[in-house]
Design an enzyme around this catalytic site. Structure first.
Site, PDB file in Angstrom:
ATOM      1  N   ASP A   1      -4.456   8.180   2.904  1.00 54.01           N
ATOM      2  CA  ASP A   1      -3.996   6.865   3.356  1.00 54.01           C
ATOM      3  C   ASP A   1      -4.926   6.346   4.454  1.00 54.01           C
ATOM      4  O   ASP A   1      -5.533   7.129   5.189  1.00 54.01           O
ATOM      5  CB  ASP A   1      -2.566   7.009   3.890  1.00 54.01           C
ATOM      6  CG  ASP A   1      -1.901   5.677   4.158  1.00 54.01           C
ATOM      7  OD1 ASP A   1      -2.374   4.654   3.625  1.00 54.01           O
ATOM      8  OD2 ASP A   1      -0.901   5.653   4.896  1.00 54.01           O
ATOM      9  N   GLU A   2      -5.056   5.027   4.559  1.00 52.36           N
ATOM     10  CA  GLU A   2      -5.871   4.384   5.609  1.00 52.36           C
ATOM     11  C   GLU A   2      -7.279   4.993   5.653  1.00 52.36           C
ATOM     12  O   GLU A   2      -7.787   5.379   6.717  1.00 52.36           O
ATOM     13  CB  GLU A   2      -5.190   4.530   6.989  1.00 52.36           C
ATOM     14  CG  GLU A   2      -3.773   3.976   7.054  1.00 52.36           C
ATOM     15  CD  GLU A   2      -3.718   2.454   7.080  1.00 52.36           C
ATOM     16  OE1 GLU A   2      -4.769   1.826   6.841  1.00 52.36           O
ATOM     17  OE2 GLU A   2      -2.627   1.917   7.320  1.00 52.36           O
TER      18      GLU A   2
ATOM     19  N   GLN B   1      -9.437  -3.937   7.884  1.00 50.89           N
ATOM     20  CA  GLN B   1      -8.569  -3.454   8.954  1.00 50.89           C
ATOM     21  C   GLN B   1      -9.144  -2.215   9.637  1.00 50.89           C
ATOM     22  O   GLN B   1      -8.411  -1.446  10.261  1.00 50.89           O
ATOM     23  CB  GLN B   1      -7.176  -3.145   8.401  1.00 50.89           C
ATOM     24  CG  GLN B   1      -6.454  -4.370   7.849  1.00 50.89           C
ATOM     25  CD  GLN B   1      -5.040  -4.063   7.421  1.00 50.89           C
ATOM     26  OE1 GLN B   1      -4.162  -3.799   8.245  1.00 50.89           O
ATOM     27  NE2 GLN B   1      -4.806  -4.074   6.121  1.00 50.89           N
TER      28      GLN B   1
ATOM     29  N   ARG C   1       0.036  -9.186  11.137  1.00 50.57           N
ATOM     30  CA  ARG C   1       1.282  -8.512  11.517  1.00 50.57           C
ATOM     31  C   ARG C   1       2.459  -9.484  11.405  1.00 50.57           C
ATOM     32  O   ARG C   1       3.613  -9.056  11.380  1.00 50.57           O
ATOM     33  CB  ARG C   1       1.231  -8.002  12.964  1.00 50.57           C
ATOM     34  CG  ARG C   1       0.180  -6.963  13.322  1.00 50.57           C
ATOM     35  CD  ARG C   1       0.117  -5.822  12.363  1.00 50.57           C
ATOM     36  NE  ARG C   1      -0.869  -6.069  11.325  1.00 50.57           N
ATOM     37  CZ  ARG C   1      -0.925  -5.424  10.174  1.00 50.57           C
ATOM     38  NH1 ARG C   1      -0.036  -4.496   9.900  1.00 50.57           N
ATOM     39  NH2 ARG C   1      -1.858  -5.700   9.280  1.00 50.57           N
TER      40      ARG C   1
ATOM     41  N   LYS D   1       0.820  -1.215   0.000  1.00 56.38           N
ATOM     42  CA  LYS D   1       0.000   0.000   0.000  1.00 56.38           C
ATOM     43  C   LYS D   1       0.852   1.262   0.000  1.00 56.38           C
ATOM     44  O   LYS D   1       0.626   2.172  -0.816  1.00 56.38           O
ATOM     45  CB  LYS D   1      -0.914  -0.020   1.228  1.00 56.38           C
ATOM     46  CG  LYS D   1      -1.620   1.282   1.533  1.00 56.38           C
ATOM     47  CD  LYS D   1      -2.482   1.152   2.757  1.00 56.38           C
ATOM     48  CE  LYS D   1      -1.682   0.988   4.023  1.00 56.38           C
ATOM     49  NZ  LYS D   1      -0.904   2.190   4.388  1.00 56.38           N
ATOM     50  N   THR D   2       1.816   1.338   0.909  1.00 53.03           N
ATOM     51  CA  THR D   2       2.660   2.531   0.995  1.00 53.03           C
ATOM     52  C   THR D   2       3.483   2.704  -0.273  1.00 53.03           C
ATOM     53  O   THR D   2       3.692   3.827  -0.744  1.00 53.03           O
ATOM     54  CB  THR D   2       3.583   2.443   2.224  1.00 53.03           C
ATOM     55  OG1 THR D   2       2.778   2.274   3.399  1.00 53.03           O
ATOM     56  CG2 THR D   2       4.419   3.698   2.373  1.00 53.03           C
TER      57      THR D   2
END
Length: 744
Positions: A232-233, A263, A615, A45-46
């Site tokens: 973002d997010e 998430q 994670r 994503k980043t």
């Protein structure tokens, strides 16, 4: 394990696209119109967000100042900026507006807050400042501070702000006494902030909307400036953040949002999952790109994630897959108690360090409740394993730092009432509570500003000695304010702390604690120097104060670099570790008993488990305890339903004692069947009969682990035992407090 390659040196658009998979390239090249990127965990994503910004800049589709990118953490913002800089060079990257929602809005308000009646040196109140202000208002309004906690009032007001509700709306909706109290304080609190030239965290997001409504020309200016907006997010945005981005994107509609509905775990903070799920309703022509290839975790770990999240109903379609290796089995540790759980997690960490060569920083232990860290800390500390709890007190939240910052805030905003109250009699200088009450009475009534009150302390009832000290305090602040116009900020701050008596007070008594606090203030001066060295404006003390108000513990530096990370599942989002333990998988602990009966909240609990699972890069351990101390009482627990959802994929730990959980389940022939209803070896869910503890008995202690009873003496409530614990030696225990569990 397969990982992304480095971005390489600055280059053209072709180089930027090189190394991206097909969906990633599709997202990067979709530069016009609304775009929804559904990005699974570990899917890059980043990287996509970074590459898209770099692609816009390198192809000339946007100039640096035309790009706005908002994130939820300073760490994410720094990472994106650093990556973009490596790709396109410092010249192009430096002009972007990139930061958290709060930092971007702060910067906007510094430029235009005069339209709302504020000055650019406004103070930013954190939760502690807000609660102090509310506590003072409750006194002034003769409200019962004991009956209503300021923290609860603050939470209700904050929630109303996140919904963009006015005091009047909150008052009409108030039913319970605590809601009525919050509604009564909301308006006066906002007035107090305005008179203090201050905003709280929620105001930083709300005020731009107020500004846009009052001054359409200012809104038009920012719409023209930011031709390409990135969020973002997006699944974590609340209603106010949703409105902000929607307002700014109106017209050109070049808005790219990146996120994962699976998430979304921050509803308690106001996050609204419908923002991402309903994105296509707001932008019917939006392009949707799904990033489903996971680069982080093994196939085994992803199967666990998919097996649990499929039970949620409200979600966007997505299927995670990976080319990574199959990986180690996911292990379920069934433990006797939280002490046994912590001990076995510690033992597993020690074993994996030897067999796999892991460093301590490769391990993370995640849990649902902060209180769960206690047993884990005990076990790690007894084993000599360094650890760090994330979410602890930030450097900037320490009392001595808050006191020092309050003095500095007065130099740029002398009307900051909470800062005045904090330091006007610290260190003690003879301006007591009664004098302060009379001094600030005109401020409470609105007839004077805070600075006018201390600059001309004419109010009756203030004794001459206190009046003299107020004048001296005022003169000291004025002297440093004037020096700030042309002097060195660090030296002025040092002089202020010295003249005010702060440095002497910290060293008084020559205690070790005082020395540590004195060193912390010295470190604050170093932080100011570091900031000023990199600041564009040499007199930007106000910029430093506003920026550090937005810091979190994730932004802190730590002198110890190798430690096991202990953190809540909520705090783990955005992080990754080679080895992850998820502790406390009992029904009523995780999922929380408060959220079990609500289908919507239960879905969020399951998303939280999904976040924890994803994670892990290489190895994942799940653990549950048959009994756990909660609120001072030992309770029996059944396994979490999340365990039963994935149990067929788990390898049970065979090294520990056999533990049968109350109401836990086995998978037999594809059918889920209930097992025996009580823990073996742990007895019924009650206080243990002291007669069970006899010489030779094998027992379990919540701190020392398993041991053998050597001697028993005394009677009834005075009954004691000498128990030998491996690694701890002989311990003398009072049985009614020790709460030993007999194992044999």
């Amino acid at each position: 394990m397969r990982r992304f390659s480095g971005e390489g040196p600055p280059g053209d658009a072709a180089e930027i696209l090189k190394g991206l998979n097909k969906p990633q390239r599709e997202a990067v090249r979709a530069t016009e119109g609304p775009l929804l990127v559904i990005a699974g965990p570990g899917s890059g994503k980043t990287r996509v967000l970074t590459m898209r910004i770099a692609y816009l800049l390198s192809t000339g589709r946007a100039r640096p100042h035309e790009i706005l990118a908002v994130t939820f953490t300073n760490k994410a913002a720094r990472e994106i900026r650093e990556r973009v800089t490596r790709l396109v060079g410092e010249g192009l990257a430096s002009g972007m507006w990139l930061g958290t929602f709060h930092s971007v809005c702060r910067r906007l308000l510094v430029a235009d807050c005069q339209h709302l009646g504020f000055t650019s040196g406004f103070s930013i109140y954190d939760t502690d400042d807000t609660e102090r202000a509310l506590r003072q208002l409750m006194k002034e309004l003769s409200m019962d501070a004991k009956g209503f906690k300021p923290s609860a009032i603050r939470s209700l007001i904050s929630a109303a702000k996140n919904r963009r509700e006015s005091p009047e709306i909150l008052e009409r909706a108030a039913i319970r006494p605590i809601q009525k109290a919050a509604a009564r304080l909301y308006g006066p609190y906002q007035e107090r902030l305005k008179r203090s030239n201050a905003m709280d965290f929620d105001d930083l997001l709300l005020k731009p909307l107020d500004l846009f409504a009052k001054r359409p020309d200012v809104l038009a200016k920012y719409r023209r400036r930011w031709t390409h907006i990135h969020v973002d997010e997006y699944q974590d945005t609340n209603h106010v953040q949703y409105l902000l981005t929607k307002e700014l994107a109106a017209g050109h509609r070049n808005i790219c949002v990146v996120g994962d509905d699976a998430q979304s775990i921050y509803a308690f903070r106001g996050a609204d999952i419908t923002n991402i799920i309903s994105f296509k309703n707001d932008y019917p022509t939006a392009k949707v790109v799904r990033l489903e290839q996971n680069y982080r975790s093994t196939k085994t770990i992803l199967r666990i994630a998919e097996a649990t999240i499929k039970h949620n109903v409200d979600q966007l379609k997505k299927r995670l897959w990976t080319e990574n290796e199959e990986g180690s089995p996911v292990v379920l540790l069934r433990c006797l108690s939280e002490t046994d759980e912590a001990r076995r997690i510690t033992q597993t960490i020690r074993r994996l360090r030897v067999t796999n060569g892991y460093r301590l920083q490769d391990f993370a232990v995640l849990y649902r409740l902060n209180a769960q860290s206690r047993a884990l800390e005990d076990a790690l500390r007894q084993d000599g394993v360094p650890y760090r709890i994330f979410g602890g007190m930030s450097f900037y939240q320490r009392k001595e730092i808050k006191d020092a910052l309050a003095y500095l805030r007065l130099l740029v905003n002398p009307n900051d009432l909470e800062s005045l109250r904090r330091v006007i009699n610290y260190p003690r200088r003879g301006i007591g509570g009664v004098s302060q009450q009379r001094l600030f009475a005109p401020v409470a009534s609105g007839t004077m500003t805070p600075w006018e009150a201390i600059a001309r302390p004419t109010m009756p009832g203030i004794i001459p000695s206190a009046r003299k000290k107020i004048a001296e305090f005022c003169a000291m602040i004025v002297d440093c304010m004037q020096a700030l116009e042309h002097g060195d900020v660090v030296e002025i701050a040092r002089k202020l702390f010295t003249d005010a008596g702060v440095m002497h007070d910290l060293r008084a008594g020559n205690t070790e604690e005082g020395l540590v606090r004195w060193e912390n203030v010295q470190e604050l001066l170093s932080a100011i120097a570091e900031y000023m060295a990199g600041a564009e404006d040499e007199s930007s003390l106000e910029g430093f104060l506003q920026e550090i108000s937005l810091f979190t513990d994730a932004d802190e530096k730590d002198s110890v670099t190798d430690y096991v990370s202990l953190l809540t599942l909520h705090s783990s989002k955005g992080l990754e570790f080679p080895v992850v333990f998820i502790a406390g998988l009992e029904d009523g602990i995780f999922p929380s008993h408060q959220n079990q009966e609500d289908p919507v909240k239960l879905q969020e609990e399951r998303r939280l488990f999904y976040v924890g699972v994803t994670r892990a890069e290489a190895q994942l351990y799940l653990s549950c305890a048959a009994q756990r101390f909660v609120y001072g009482r030992s309770e029996s627990y059944s396994e979490s339903p999340f365990v039963s959802e994935v149990e067929s994929l788990l390898l049970r730990d065979v090294a520990g004692p056999e533990v049968r959980m109350r109401g836990s389940f086995d998978s037999v022939g594809g059918q889920v069947v209930q097992r025996r209803s009580r823990p073996v070896g742990t007895g019924p869910s009650r206080e243990y009969d002291l007669s069970d503890i006899v010489p030779g008995a094998i027992v379990l202690h919540r701190t020392f682990g398993e041991g053998k009873v050597i001697k028993v003496s005394g009677r009834d409530i005075r009954k004691k035992a000498v128990v030998h614990f491996k690694g701890h030696g002989h311990k003398n225990l009072v049985l009614r407090f020790a709460k030993l569990e007999r194992l044999d």
